[in-house]
Design a protein around this motif. Structure first.
Motif, PDB file in Angstrom:
ATOM      1  N   VAL A  37       2.171  12.764 -10.211  1.00 12.92           N
ATOM      2  CA  VAL A  37       1.266  11.647 -10.465  1.00 12.92           C
ATOM      3  C   VAL A  37       1.808  10.760 -11.580  1.00 12.92           C
ATOM      4  N   VAL A  38       2.542  11.343 -12.523  1.00  4.68           N
ATOM      5  CA  VAL A  38       3.086  10.559 -13.629  1.00  4.68           C
ATOM      6  C   VAL A  38       4.616  10.465 -13.591  1.00  4.68           C
ATOM      7  N   ARG A  39       5.267  11.114 -12.635  1.00  7.27           N
ATOM      8  CA  ARG A  39       6.731  11.084 -12.528  1.00  7.27           C
ATOM      9  C   ARG A  39       7.214   9.674 -12.192  1.00  7.27           C
ATOM     10  N   GLN A  44       2.148   4.646  -7.464  1.00  2.20           N
ATOM     11  CA  GLN A  44       1.912   3.345  -6.849  1.00  2.20           C
ATOM     12  C   GLN A  44       1.240   2.452  -7.874  1.00  2.20           C
ATOM     13  N   PRO A  45       1.344   1.170  -7.851  1.00  2.00           N
ATOM     14  CA  PRO A  45       1.921   0.380  -6.776  1.00  2.00           C
ATOM     15  C   PRO A  45       3.424   0.153  -6.904  1.00  2.00           C
ATOM     16  N   ARG A  46       4.045   0.484  -8.037  1.00  2.00           N
ATOM     17  CA  ARG A  46       5.464   0.155  -8.222  1.00  2.00           C
ATOM     18  C   ARG A  46       6.394   1.131  -7.519  1.00  2.00           C
ATOM     19  N   GLY A  47       6.004   2.386  -7.374  1.00  2.00           N
ATOM     20  CA  GLY A  47       6.829   3.358  -6.680  1.00  2.00           C
ATOM     21  C   GLY A  47       8.251   3.393  -7.199  1.00  2.00           C
ATOM     22  N   ILE A  48       9.204   3.379  -6.287  1.00  2.00           N
ATOM     23  CA  ILE A  48      10.622   3.455  -6.654  1.00  2.00           C
ATOM     24  C   ILE A  48      11.052   2.251  -7.482  1.00  2.00           C
TER      25      ILE A  48
END
Length: 101
Positions: A37-39, A44-48
């Motif tokens: 969840v914090v990795r 989301q929303p930025r993801g990768i």
């Protein structure tokens, strides 16, 4: 091999923060965060996109990287075409032929 075993078993790899500058240590810590969840890169929303936007990559021209026109950050000095002396193990430069696989 040991690293892949730790990852598969759910034990995050450890690293010495003393070996890295603060920006690098924060980046690696964020990637190794156990809680997805914090990795970094998993939320989301930025993801990768959060990985690419991290301060570690400040100044990186991602378009040039994708187009393979970005200059290499470091080029080893080669003594011959088959020179493998630029391999590092535990921060020590070693010849690949001396590694135990």
């Amino acid at each position: 091999l040991a690293l892949s075993r730790r990852i598969v078993s759910g034990v995050p790899p450890s690293f010495s923060r003393k070996r890295f500058d603060a920006r690098t240590a924060l980046f690696v810590s964020a990637l190794l965060e156990r809680d997805p969840v914090v990795r970094l890169g998993c939320t989301q929303p930025r993801g990768i996109g959060a990985v690419f936007e991290h301060a570690y990559f400040a100044g990186t021209d991602w378009r040039a990287v994708r187009a393979r026109t970005a200059p290499a950050p470091w080029l080893p000095t080669l003594r011959a075409d088959a020179d493998t002396s630029a391999f590092f193990v535990d921060g020590q430069c070693v010849d690949a032929c001396t590694l135990e696989l």
